[in-house]
Design an enzyme around this catalytic site. Structure first.
Site, mmCIF file in Angstrom:
data_model
loop_
_atom_site.group_PDB
_atom_site.id
_atom_site.type_symbol
_atom_site.label_atom_id
_atom_site.label_comp_id
_atom_site.label_asym_id
_atom_site.label_seq_id
_atom_site.Cartn_x
_atom_site.Cartn_y
_atom_site.Cartn_z
ATOM 1 C CG ASN A 7 -11.172 30.666 -7.456
ATOM 2 O OD1 ASN A 7 -11.121 30.285 -6.746
ATOM 3 N ND2 ASN A 7 -10.312 31.325 -7.190
ATOM 4 C CG ASP A 9 -9.945 29.518 -4.316
ATOM 5 O OD1 ASP A 9 -9.060 28.173 -4.863
ATOM 6 O OD2 ASP A 9 -9.470 30.533 -4.121
ATOM 7 C CG HIS A 10 -14.878 32.101 -2.198
ATOM 8 N ND1 HIS A 10 -14.436 31.549 -0.509
ATOM 9 C CD2 HIS A 10 -14.437 32.875 -2.706
ATOM 10 C CE1 HIS A 10 -13.646 32.762 -0.932
ATOM 11 N NE2 HIS A 10 -13.615 33.853 -2.174
ATOM 12 N NE ARG A 18 -23.165 22.806 10.050
ATOM 13 C CZ ARG A 18 -24.238 22.194 9.877
ATOM 14 N NH1 ARG A 18 -24.324 21.312 9.602
ATOM 15 N NH2 ARG A 18 -25.330 23.002 10.489
ATOM 16 C CG HIS A 43 -5.302 31.110 -3.133
ATOM 17 N ND1 HIS A 43 -5.044 32.510 -2.889
ATOM 18 C CD2 HIS A 43 -3.956 30.992 -2.852
ATOM 19 C CE1 HIS A 43 -4.139 32.368 -2.419
ATOM 20 N NE2 HIS A 43 -3.264 32.256 -2.190
ATOM 21 N NE ARG A 45 -6.028 33.169 1.772
ATOM 22 C CZ ARG A 45 -5.328 34.369 1.602
ATOM 23 N NH1 ARG A 45 -6.355 34.406 0.065
ATOM 24 N NH2 ARG A 45 -5.038 35.281 2.105
ATOM 25 N NE ARG A 49 -8.273 32.394 4.469
ATOM 26 C CZ ARG A 49 -7.692 33.855 4.592
ATOM 27 N NH1 ARG A 49 -8.594 34.049 3.366
ATOM 28 N NH2 ARG A 49 -6.467 33.935 5.291
ATOM 29 C CD GLU A 70 -5.686 33.036 -7.185
ATOM 30 O OE1 GLU A 70 -5.517 32.934 -6.115
ATOM 31 O OE2 GLU A 70 -6.433 33.055 -8.450
ATOM 32 C CB THR A 100 -10.377 38.057 -1.380
ATOM 33 O OG1 THR A 100 -9.954 37.616 -2.096
ATOM 34 C CG2 THR A 100 -10.492 39.460 -1.214
ATOM 35 C CB THR A 101 -5.069 38.085 -3.760
ATOM 36 O OG1 THR A 101 -5.863 36.559 -3.380
ATOM 37 C CG2 THR A 101 -4.001 38.251 -3.922
ATOM 38 C CD GLU A 151 -5.158 35.739 -13.194
ATOM 39 O OE1 GLU A 151 -5.119 35.835 -12.739
ATOM 40 O OE2 GLU A 151 -6.569 36.731 -11.717
ATOM 41 C CG HIS A 191 -9.492 39.765 -6.851
ATOM 42 N ND1 HIS A 191 -9.755 40.842 -5.861
ATOM 43 C CD2 HIS A 191 -8.457 39.068 -6.032
ATOM 44 C CE1 HIS A 191 -10.121 40.154 -4.658
ATOM 45 N NE2 HIS A 191 -9.278 39.042 -4.911
ATOM 46 N N GLY A 213 -13.998 33.644 -9.560
ATOM 47 C CA GLY A 213 -14.766 33.560 -8.771
ATOM 48 C C GLY A 213 -16.349 33.650 -7.780
ATOM 49 C CG HIS A 214 -17.553 36.379 -3.767
ATOM 50 N ND1 HIS A 214 -18.207 37.097 -3.871
ATOM 51 C CD2 HIS A 214 -17.297 35.524 -3.132
ATOM 52 C CE1 HIS A 214 -19.204 37.324 -3.046
ATOM 53 N NE2 HIS A 214 -18.853 36.147 -2.628
HETATM 54 N N1 PXP Z 1 -7.095 35.959 -9.259
HETATM 55 C C1 PXP Z 1 -6.531 35.910 -8.427
HETATM 56 C C2 PXP Z 1 -5.541 35.934 -8.710
HETATM 57 C C3 PXP Z 1 -7.084 35.657 -7.395
HETATM 58 O O1 PXP Z 1 -6.583 35.738 -5.967
HETATM 59 C C4 PXP Z 1 -8.425 35.349 -6.927
HETATM 60 C C5 PXP Z 1 -9.221 35.550 -5.680
HETATM 61 O O2 PXP Z 1 -8.556 34.262 -5.796
HETATM 62 C C6 PXP Z 1 -9.199 36.065 -8.171
HETATM 63 C C7 PXP Z 1 -8.785 36.092 -9.747
HETATM 64 C C8 PXP Z 1 -10.925 35.185 -8.472
HETATM 65 O O3 PXP Z 1 -11.651 36.362 -7.751
HETATM 66 P P1 PXP Z 1 -12.759 36.641 -7.213
HETATM 67 O O4 PXP Z 1 -13.186 35.587 -6.598
HETATM 68 O O5 PXP Z 1 -12.853 38.413 -6.366
HETATM 69 O O6 PXP Z 1 -13.537 36.632 -8.400
#
Ligand code: PXP
Length: 238
Positions: A7, A9-10, A18, A43, A45, A49, A70, A100-101, A151, A191, A213-214
């Site tokens: 993932n 996203d970050h 920025r 994701h 959103r 964001r 997502e 976050t979710t 999931e 997650h 992801g994170h």
């Molecule tokens: N799965 C889902 C459904 C999520 O919403 C997220 C966070 O966007 C992740 C996995 C990944 O989570 P993490 O960033 O904590 O690894």
């Protein structure tokens, strides 16, 4: 062998801080693929964001692996997904105020709203998974919507304050994986997973894909820091 979905996203979170064009999550996704990612997750959103519509569209054109989108179950997102056609969609709950979710979908109370979205996407060949807590009633409800996959939300296990609580959360995940498979569902998980807590979940077996992801983005930032500073120091000291 389980697969890894990354993932990104970050990466977009840093870009949006920025309001510039870098770092580009599309470039990060290509590097993740080079590193062995089996799929890329973003994701989109409602408040945009981090990931932007453009990111998803460009990823659709450039990924060599699979694109997993997502999204919340809204009319806007459904239309977007039907246009962009990711390989899979993971339906998640979304609250504007959340960082976050925060947990799985309440499929039990949303079956009627989820079913048409699942049908519409899967009729177009897009695999749908529902993000659910490892709760048997939710997993059974997910099966009734016709979604091909679930999931399992691993966040409660990852955030457990004690080893004992982590063990009991892990047991719930194990039972959820077993039930999902007995019902004929593809079972993914994600997650909160990181380099320390992922191994016991992998050891359960039966999970097709981990979406992480994170922790990967956080580690990439640190393991890449030394080189980034060295390169800038060379320019400054020249
Ligand atoms: N799965 C889902 C459904 C999520 O919403 C997220 C966070 O966007 C992740 C996995 C990944 O989570 P993490 O960033 O904590 O690894």
């Amino acid at each position: 062998m389980a697969q890894l979905g990354v993932n990104v996203d970050h990466v977009a979170t840093v870009r949006q801080a920025r309001g510039t064009s870098e770092p580009d999550p599309v470039t990060a996704a290509a590097l993740a693929e080079l590193g062995g990612a089996d799929s890329i997750t973003v994701h989109l959103r409602e408040d945009r964001r981090h990931i932007q519509d453009r990111d998803v569209r460009v990823l659709r054109q450039t990924l060599k692996t699979r694109l997993n989108l997502e999204m919340a179950n809204t009319r806007e997102m459904l239309e977007f997904a039907l246009q962009v056609r990711p390989d899979s969609v993971c339906l998640v709950p979304e609250r504007r105020q959340e960082l976050t979710t925060e947990g799985g979908l309440d499929v039990l109370h949303q079956e009627l709203e989820l079913q048409p979205t699942v049908n519409r996407l899967q009729a177009e060949g897009i695999v749908v998974s529902l993000f659910v807590d490892p709760d048997p009633a939710q997993i059974e409800a997910a099966r009734r919507t016709g979604a091909a996959a679930i999931e399992i939300h691993t966040g409660t296990y990852c955030d457990a304050p004690t080893a004992l609580r982590a063990q009991s959360e892990l047991a719930k995940i194990a039972a959820g994986v077993q039930l999902g498979r007995e019902l004929g569902l593809i079972v993914n998980a994600g997650h909160g997973l990181n380099y320390r807590n992922v191994t016991p979940v992998v050891a359960l077996g039966g999970i097709e894909e981990f979406n992480i992801g994170h922790s990967i983005i956080a580690r990439a930032l640190l393991v890449g820091m030394e080189r980034a500073v060295r390169e800038m120091a060379e320019l400054v000291r020249r």
